[in-house]
Motif scaffolding. Structure first.
Motif, PDB file in Angstrom:
ATOM      1  N   ASP A  72      26.180 -48.065  37.050  1.00 36.56           N
ATOM      2  CA  ASP A  72      26.187 -49.324  36.215  1.00 36.56           C
ATOM      3  C   ASP A  72      26.065 -50.585  36.519  1.00 36.56           C
ATOM      4  OD1 ASP A  72      25.864 -47.369  34.079  1.00 36.56           O
ATOM      5  OD2 ASP A  72      27.843 -47.091  33.959  1.00 36.56           O
ATOM      6  N   ALA A  73      27.051 -50.837  37.527  1.00 40.21           N
ATOM      7  CA  ALA A  73      26.976 -52.118  38.192  1.00 40.21           C
ATOM      8  C   ALA A  73      25.658 -52.548  38.951  1.00 40.21           C
ATOM      9  CB  ALA A  73      27.968 -52.049  39.351  1.00 40.21           C
ATOM     10  N   GLY A  74      24.903 -51.355  39.637  1.00 41.75           N
ATOM     11  CA  GLY A  74      23.632 -51.620  40.027  1.00 41.75           C
ATOM     12  C   GLY A  74      22.710 -51.932  39.087  1.00 41.75           C
ATOM     13  N   ARG A  75      22.912 -51.238  37.892  1.00 38.58           N
ATOM     14  CA  ARG A  75      21.921 -51.708  36.761  1.00 38.58           C
ATOM     15  C   ARG A  75      22.153 -53.008  36.312  1.00 38.58           C
ATOM     16  NH1 ARG A  75      23.596 -46.096  35.090  1.00 38.58           N
ATOM     17  NH2 ARG A  75      21.585 -44.886  35.934  1.00 38.58           N
ATOM     18  N   THR A  76      23.155 -53.337  36.135  1.00 40.80           N
ATOM     19  CA  THR A  76      23.590 -54.805  35.359  1.00 40.80           C
ATOM     20  C   THR A  76      23.190 -55.875  36.595  1.00 40.80           C
ATOM     21  OG1 THR A  76      25.826 -54.784  36.269  1.00 40.80           O
ATOM     22  CG2 THR A  76      25.487 -54.250  33.915  1.00 40.80           C
ATOM     23  N   LEU A  77      23.149 -55.580  37.796  1.00 38.15           N
ATOM     24  CA  LEU A  77      22.585 -56.367  38.821  1.00 38.15           C
ATOM     25  C   LEU A  77      21.085 -56.593  39.035  1.00 38.15           C
ATOM     26  CD1 LEU A  77      25.407 -55.887  41.249  1.00 38.15           C
ATOM     27  CD2 LEU A  77      24.870 -58.062  40.021  1.00 38.15           C
ATOM     28  N   GLY A  78      20.316 -55.689  37.969  1.00 37.15           N
ATOM     29  CA  GLY A  78      19.010 -55.614  38.023  1.00 37.15           C
ATOM     30  C   GLY A  78      18.330 -54.700  39.042  1.00 37.15           C
ATOM     31  N   MET A  79      19.010 -53.621  39.730  1.00 37.69           N
ATOM     32  CA  MET A  79      18.475 -53.149  40.605  1.00 37.69           C
ATOM     33  C   MET A  79      17.576 -51.747  39.930  1.00 37.69           C
ATOM     34  SD  MET A  79      21.796 -52.093  43.060  1.00 37.69           S
ATOM     35  CE  MET A  79      21.060 -51.089  44.475  1.00 37.69           C
ATOM     36  N   SER A  80      16.548 -51.485  40.503  1.00 35.88           N
ATOM     37  CA  SER A  80      15.554 -50.490  39.819  1.00 35.88           C
ATOM     38  C   SER A  80      16.319 -49.152  40.044  1.00 35.88           C
ATOM     39  CB  SER A  80      14.268 -50.345  40.366  1.00 35.88           C
ATOM     40  OG  SER A  80      14.401 -49.940  41.601  1.00 35.88           O
TER      41      SER A  80
END
Lengths: 345, 209, 345, 209
Positions: free
Chosen positions: B121-129
């Motif tokens: 989720d952290a990755g997602r909120t940081l815009g990672m694909s």
């Protein structure tokens, strides 16, 4: 001044209760205060897009409006497109990446890499660039997580109990750091906590959540001074709460403490409880208004406070100097009629 | 003199099948983790685990049913490419993939589930694909579990016997893998010969582990 | 008075550091204060017999001496034989048993069953007997865990961060309950915590642990008033700590705050740092001894405190009433030369 | 007409072997968890997991080596009890136990390790005997994982083919278990007969799961 608004209106069926939260934020930081498992984190996750609400709207206006979620129009923006930063309780640093790599992970190919070293500097992480998260202290981990979020440049930052994983003696220091950082942050922020001090310190506006429902909303100072509801009083740290029997418009009998009190505000029929903050008692005389006998009271010493428990269960707290270990409990305590909180169930 | 062909056949089969199984297992595990509907999840998990629960000969029976000359896929290949799948080397690979897939899939899924979901989720909120999250976060942090799953799957593929016997048979020089060879030699009373193969397998197993 | 003594002397190699703890307890409650991962829990577990030290002695004398562990004589009593109660951080209630079954689990066949209902009553668990742990609140779980330990009737009770799993607003209530319970307990108790308030409140004697070593030991009040070492000062909540340059026997220059102070105690050459508690500053005048200019200070409001940060990094805390939101920072602060803590590295 | 004997033989074999495997797996897992020396732990874990990694025919080969008429145990039984173990029904049980044991052991160990170790220590400091802790705390709280491990082990025992073929052979009415029967019928070209057995196994599998 630009036109800015964060609109959140979400409903979601959860196992224990239904989450139903509806608020708007026009500027700065909103605090959400509530006990564990009241739906605080779920609210943040719905805003970030990590969790999908069943119904509702989430939208952000920064000059232009961006709809994050709208159940009616079937809009549900991916978290990647929302530009919302999320500070997780455990910071969620990537264990396989160094500090530097963690901070840079949110940048795209076209972004200026200089921002990484800027953030490293701003959060006092110089010299730790090549370390891995497990080699950092709790406080350093939190700073890396913040640097990572700010490097990404979000419009909204969500803080999920940011201090609960830290030792007490680290907390205060880091709170100040965070307050200062938030001052420079242009966007919105929401801080979720079960700690009344944190809520008070960070947020001008407060929202009290219990069992998924908003039970109070308003300016932080107002909520703390006049909590209005039993649960709000308890969450804002009121130690003495009792069911009452109304005698007349300005008098009531406390059922738990078995004494009669006078109160300056008018007691309306919807009032079922009263609250007295432990700090609000003062030494008094027998004939004072709202005088309470302290026979058989017990005292407990804290570094900068005495905690006195009366026989009927009332708590009194009074400041002390660390060096003073002697304290004579006064024969009588009094409570100002203006300081009694009138509460509804 | 020892016939070396089972060793080559086994190595070829195990190597190709682990390649297929490894990536297939990863992808299926990733897809299954992302499915939010619990019923669909359980049903799919059941289907993918089936070859682990069913006897190998029963799996082989089904494979024969599908890939045999009269089966739907087998017939298609025979009619259009004049290729017989059953009782060919390809069949040993199919048997190995089908039998080792559940191990790979389950290990990968278990390893993925061990990774703190906040990281994703952290990755997602940081815009990672999603693709970047899969490789840089999920895969990278689940690596130990994935590798041990891969090893298990490789060993399973190398040792496949029941399903291979059914769909590929035991044709010397073509589909006779090492486990087959051990069986054949023992059945023929050549304990010594069988022992050579056993030693070889044990060496590979130790080497792999 | 009977002859009672708890003797603990243990050495154990750990991954990060070596644990080396040596103390004796003659009565009551000992507090062990230290940051996370300093070896606190390991010490408790060695006393309980859950973990084996590499070397040392653990023995309990209650009229007679029982040797729990002695590496020289190769004695290592099983935990079952030690009669030591352990309150785990997560309470470790058996999830497959009801409250009643949990409380009764430590009793042997010959024990009187009445004690179960006595404990249930004493810890206000009536009506919850048939519930399972997951159906209880955090506070109730803690009470069940305590009831279970006391029903077993141990000689020693070990508390492993008993409040860290609880919401802030529950903590204070439960602390009082625990203090009262400990008053009635005849045996020894040891409480491990990273929270200075808890240590202060519960324990007459204190032991400060850092990196597996005892860095201070003594009466709680004395340690808080004169911590002597930098790390001890920090753990007892001293917010202002600075490296110093000694000017003469009663004056020093602070390297962090860049001011000169006078101190009443003699500065010996081993002194490298000083500490000033944030509560100890007072409003002052320009010409006072140890006067500090407050230009550019920032203030932060807490429910019952103002936190003021000076430009040079010094912290000042002053009590306030909840209702007062205005506060004029005085032009000068002063610190009494007696209130400055002299510290060694 | 369908020969029912494989069904009975399989049921008998699987039932007896799961009984042995279940308790053996539990006990071995419990012992292994309590071992504090890491090297010993890893070595023992490797040994107990071996039958999962080695090809079934290789395991069968070793079993034959031990239990065969010239093997150490086989010879002992033959000399003193005039009992031949290899190629008897007992051999099918031995094969099933050896092959299903690792699954049971690993599942039980995994389930045990999921139980909060504080619970065990709490039990100890409350004076509970190790035996009581094992049953009332460890076993009771690990039950779901243990049961699913037991099911896996049962399925594995029921489906055992490779090792059984080696040590027990394929003697109709004696050691021909269901998986054997499927193989034999298919080999003989009786797809229809084989299908009956397959259906039966699939039904049991679903029933078990």
């Amino acid at each position: 001044m630009s036109n800015r608004l964060l609109k959140v209106n979400i409903q979601k069926k959860l196992k224990e209760f239904d989450l139903d939260v509806d608020f708007e934020l026009k500027k700065g930081c909103l605090g959400i205060l509530g006990p564990s498992g009241c739906g605080k984190s779920m609210t943040l996750k719905s805003i970030a897009g990590i969790v999908d609400p069943d119904k509702g709207i989430v939208s952000l206006t920064m000059d232009e409006e961006t709809v994050y979620f709208d159940s009616d129009s079937k809009i549900n923006l991916k978290p990647q497109k929302r530009n919302v930063g999320y500070l997780f309780q455990n910071y969620a640093l990537f264990p396989n990446m160094t500090v530097e790599e963690n901070v840079a992970i949110g940048l795209s190919k076209n972004d200026d890499r200089k921002i990484v070293s800027e953030m490293i500097k701003r959060f006092h992480l110089e010299g730790l660039e090549k370390r891995y998260p497990r080699q950092l202290s709790g406080g350093q981990q939190q700073r890396v997580a913040l640097a990572r979020i700010l490097a990404y440049g979000p419009d909204v930052i969500l803080f999920d109990e940011p201090f609960s994983a830290l030792d007490t003696y680290l907390k205060e220091q880091l709170r100040i750091e965070l307050v200062n950082m938030l001052k420079d942050f242009y966007g919105f922020s929401i801080l979720v906590t079960h700690d009344r001090d944190e809520a008070f310190q960070f947020c001008d506006e407060l929202l009290i959540l219990d069992q998924g429902k908003i039970i109070a909303r308003g300016e932080t100072h107002e909520i703390f001074e006049d909590p209005k509801k039993v649960e709000v009083a308890r969450l804002t740290g009121c130690k003495n709460i009792s069911k009452i029997e109304i005698i007349d418009e300005h008098h009531f009998k406390s059922l738990d403490w078995e004494t009669t009190f006078e109160v300056s505000k008018k007691i309306t029929p919807n009032i079922t409880h009263v609250g007295i903050r432990a700090h609000d008692f003062k030494p008094g005389e027998k004939d004072d208004v709202n005088s309470i006998n302290t026979t058989n009271a017990t005292k407990l010493e804290m570094p900068f406070e005495w905690e006195i428990t009366l026989e009927n269960g009332l708590w009194w707290k009074i400041e002390k100097q660390m060096h003073n270990h002697d304290f004579e409990i006064p024969k009588y305590l009094k409570i100002n009629p203006e300081d009694i909180l009138l509460l509804e169930e | 003199m020892t016939d070396w062909s089972p060793i080559f056949i086994s190595m070829k089969t195990a190597s190709l099948s682990i390649l297929v199984t490894f990536f297939l297992g990863l992808i299926v595990a990733w897809i299954l983790i992302k499915i939010k509907n619990d019923t669909v999840k359980i049903v799919l998990d059941g289907v993918f685990t089936l070859p682990l629960v069913l006897p190998p000969t029963v799996v082989g029976f089904f494979l024969l049913y599908i890939f045999g000359v009269r089966g739907p896929i087998g017939k298609f290949f025979l009619d259009f490419f004049t290729v017989k799948i059953a009782f060919s080397w390809t069949a040993t690979v199919i048997a190995a993939v089908v039998m080792s897939f559940p191990l790979m899939y389950r290990s990968a899924r278990g390893a993925f589930e061990q990774v703190d979901s906040n990281l994703l989720d952290a990755g997602r909120t940081l815009g990672m694909s999603e693709w970047k999250i899969f490789w840089k976060v999920l895969f990278a942090n689940a690596l130990p579990g994935i590798i041990s799953g891969g090893i298990l799957a490789y060993a399973r593929g190398l040792g496949e016997f029941g399903a291979t016997a059914m769909i590929a048979g035991n044709i010397a020089g073509q589909t006779r893998t090492l486990p087959m060879a051990v069986y054949s030699e023992v059945a023929a009373g050549n304990m010594g010969e069988a022992f050579h193969y056993v030693i070889f397998i044990v060496i590979i197993s130790f080497f792999v582990i």
